[in-house]
Design an enzyme around this catalytic site. Sequence first.
Site, PDB file in Angstrom:
ATOM      1  N   ASP A  23       0.843  -1.201   0.000  1.00  0.00           N
ATOM      2  CA  ASP A  23       0.000   0.000   0.000  1.00  0.00           C
ATOM      3  C   ASP A  23       0.876   1.247   0.000  1.00  0.00           C
ATOM      4  OD1 ASP A  23      -1.936   2.065   0.685  1.00  0.00           O
ATOM      5  OD2 ASP A  23      -3.245   0.424   1.301  1.00  0.00           O
ATOM      6  N   SER A  46      -6.853   4.387  -1.523  1.00  0.00           N
ATOM      7  CA  SER A  46      -6.706   2.927  -1.484  1.00  0.00           C
ATOM      8  C   SER A  46      -7.995   2.207  -1.860  1.00  0.00           C
ATOM      9  CB  SER A  46      -6.255   2.482  -0.087  1.00  0.00           C
ATOM     10  OG  SER A  46      -4.938   2.892   0.167  1.00  0.00           O
ATOM     11  N   PHE A  91      -5.553  -9.520  15.543  1.00  0.00           N
ATOM     12  CA  PHE A  91      -4.353  -9.354  16.362  1.00  0.00           C
ATOM     13  C   PHE A  91      -4.195  -7.958  16.960  1.00  0.00           C
ATOM     14  CE2 PHE A  91      -3.451 -12.476  12.937  1.00  0.00           C
ATOM     15  CZ  PHE A  91      -3.387 -13.611  13.735  1.00  0.00           C
ATOM     16  N   GLU A 122      -1.593  -7.757   2.046  1.00  0.00           N
ATOM     17  CA  GLU A 122      -1.292  -6.317   2.031  1.00  0.00           C
ATOM     18  C   GLU A 122      -0.297  -5.930   3.116  1.00  0.00           C
ATOM     19  OE1 GLU A 122      -3.364  -1.941   2.710  1.00  0.00           O
ATOM     20  OE2 GLU A 122      -4.014  -3.700   3.832  1.00  0.00           O
ATOM     21  N   ASP A 137       2.076   2.457   3.654  1.00  0.00           N
ATOM     22  CA  ASP A 137       1.221   3.637   3.500  1.00  0.00           C
ATOM     23  C   ASP A 137       0.999   4.366   4.819  1.00  0.00           C
ATOM     24  OD1 ASP A 137      -0.978   5.217   1.982  1.00  0.00           O
ATOM     25  OD2 ASP A 137      -2.068   4.355   3.673  1.00  0.00           O
ATOM     26  N   HIS A 165       2.210   8.303   5.452  1.00  0.00           N
ATOM     27  CA  HIS A 165       1.295   9.389   5.816  1.00  0.00           C
ATOM     28  C   HIS A 165       1.854  10.217   6.976  1.00  0.00           C
ATOM     29  CE1 HIS A 165      -2.175   8.983   3.236  1.00  0.00           C
ATOM     30  NE2 HIS A 165      -2.249   7.679   3.455  1.00  0.00           N
ATOM     31  N   ASP A 195      -1.397  -0.016  -4.786  1.00  0.00           N
ATOM     32  CA  ASP A 195      -2.660   0.622  -5.143  1.00  0.00           C
ATOM     33  C   ASP A 195      -2.459   2.069  -5.551  1.00  0.00           C
ATOM     34  OD1 ASP A 195      -1.811   1.207  -2.589  1.00  0.00           O
ATOM     35  OD2 ASP A 195      -3.763   1.003  -1.643  1.00  0.00           O
ATOM     36  N   HIS A 196      -1.396   2.678  -5.040  1.00  0.00           N
ATOM     37  CA  HIS A 196      -1.058   4.072  -5.360  1.00  0.00           C
ATOM     38  C   HIS A 196       0.352   4.334  -4.868  1.00  0.00           C
ATOM     39  CE1 HIS A 196      -1.429   5.129  -1.106  1.00  0.00           C
ATOM     40  NE2 HIS A 196      -2.570   4.455  -1.089  1.00  0.00           N
ATOM     41  N   HIS A 229      -1.303  11.140  -1.071  1.00  0.00           N
ATOM     42  CA  HIS A 229      -0.856  10.153  -2.048  1.00  0.00           C
ATOM     43  C   HIS A 229      -0.277  10.864  -3.267  1.00  0.00           C
ATOM     44  CE1 HIS A 229      -4.087   7.152  -0.416  1.00  0.00           C
ATOM     45  NE2 HIS A 229      -3.099   7.357   0.439  1.00  0.00           N
TER      46      HIS A 229
END
Length: 472
Positions: free
Chosen positions: A52, A102, A268, A311, A316, A320, A357-358, A435
Amino acid sequence: MKSLLVCLSLSVLCVAPAMAEAPAPLSPELRAALARTPNTKKARNIILFIGDGMGINSVTAGRILAGQTRGVDGASYRLTFEGLPYTGLSKTYSADKFVTDSANGISAITTGVKTINAAIGVDATVRSDDCASSLKGRIPTIAETLKAQGKATGIVTTAGLTDATPAGAYGHVPSRGWRSDAELPAAAKEAGCIDLARQMIEAPKAMRLDVALGGDRARFVTKAQGGKRQDRDLTADWRSLPGAVLVSDKAGLNAVDAKTTKTLLGLFADGDLPSVVDHKDQGPTPTLEEMTRTAISVLSQNKDGFFLLVESASIDKWHHENNAYRALTDVDELDKAVKAALAMTDAADTLIIVTADHSHGLTLNAGSTRNEPILGLARKNGVNEPDRTGQPRLSLSYATGPGARPAGSPPLTEDEALSPDFHQPALTPMSSAQHAGEDVPVYASGPFAHLLTGTVESTFLYEVMRYAASRR
């Protein structure tokens, strides 16, 4: 005689053509490329890896950090997935934006249809937050389609199971925020929509996931149990399924008997899983590799094969935050999971795709020599390579995000830059990094992987997976 003398006096030129005819030795890379032949067999298994936010700069910087962490030259180091035989680029724009989120990012890959940002499992006619339009625009996912054909299906993520990317395997919503009933608008409830956690648990047997490993416990249990739900405990619904197993930590995951487990749910964390930097293989949190191994072991029991979405969400999540150390560490974690999957499957019948995804606005800037830490200051053999004002600068920086440094901030130091908690500087101040919109890399091996070359639409990945699995 005259021509002989000319030849003797220019002996180098006369001999040169003969010398040039000697074949140059072939590199191992070239030998492998020359021996490569397309695999056009039916794909029994499909494993889709999503890094991601893993744009090409994340791959490059992640590769360097992975190599340096191992004590070797980072620039020439090679991640496992970079060795897959076929590579291309994917165009990630959405139906309404240059730069995708996403939700559309994964939805385009798992349904073959681009939608609007924040929507999942629906076509582009959907209106944001509008239940009725999403019910009309519902599109089956690759996981649902292959499950209906007899394959086992699963998802593995370091995020919550109802986050956008894992939801791309089973979810159908006009807003990715509809993760629990507490987050579902009253109007949506009245119109007949249900939240993503319920969609995952309540899916008909013919489409329901067999394995789901990740976070988000809070969205599956009630407030009385320390969760968010207002209606009921969805984990009880899961436990009622035939052969179902529910685990909550690494010990429980390690104890799973793949031969007797029919359905496996692993929760988890209450939300996202912590970075591997923070648990360092200690304590109750399993790694992405460990979850991937267990998922493949369980899903492989199906005689008709399986589909698995894996994933690495932490790439990602930490981009951020402008925290390159944790983001790039998870590129390596994704690579470990890919390596495990390659070892546990046969390339003859298993299509493996690694993509994103990006992208994110991470940049690798000039200045440092190859012996310098990728996360440190820009240096030439230990000597700072400053900016035009004479201030120290970094090899890595971001276009946007919370790492933007106020005017008058003290000069950066090497110790500060190398701290795991350091936030790389950003050009434009934002509460969260945005993104980026450039094309993302695609790496593939197995049946019909040769189709994933050149520059393609993100939806093309769906087409290849669907075709490879249905080929007769």
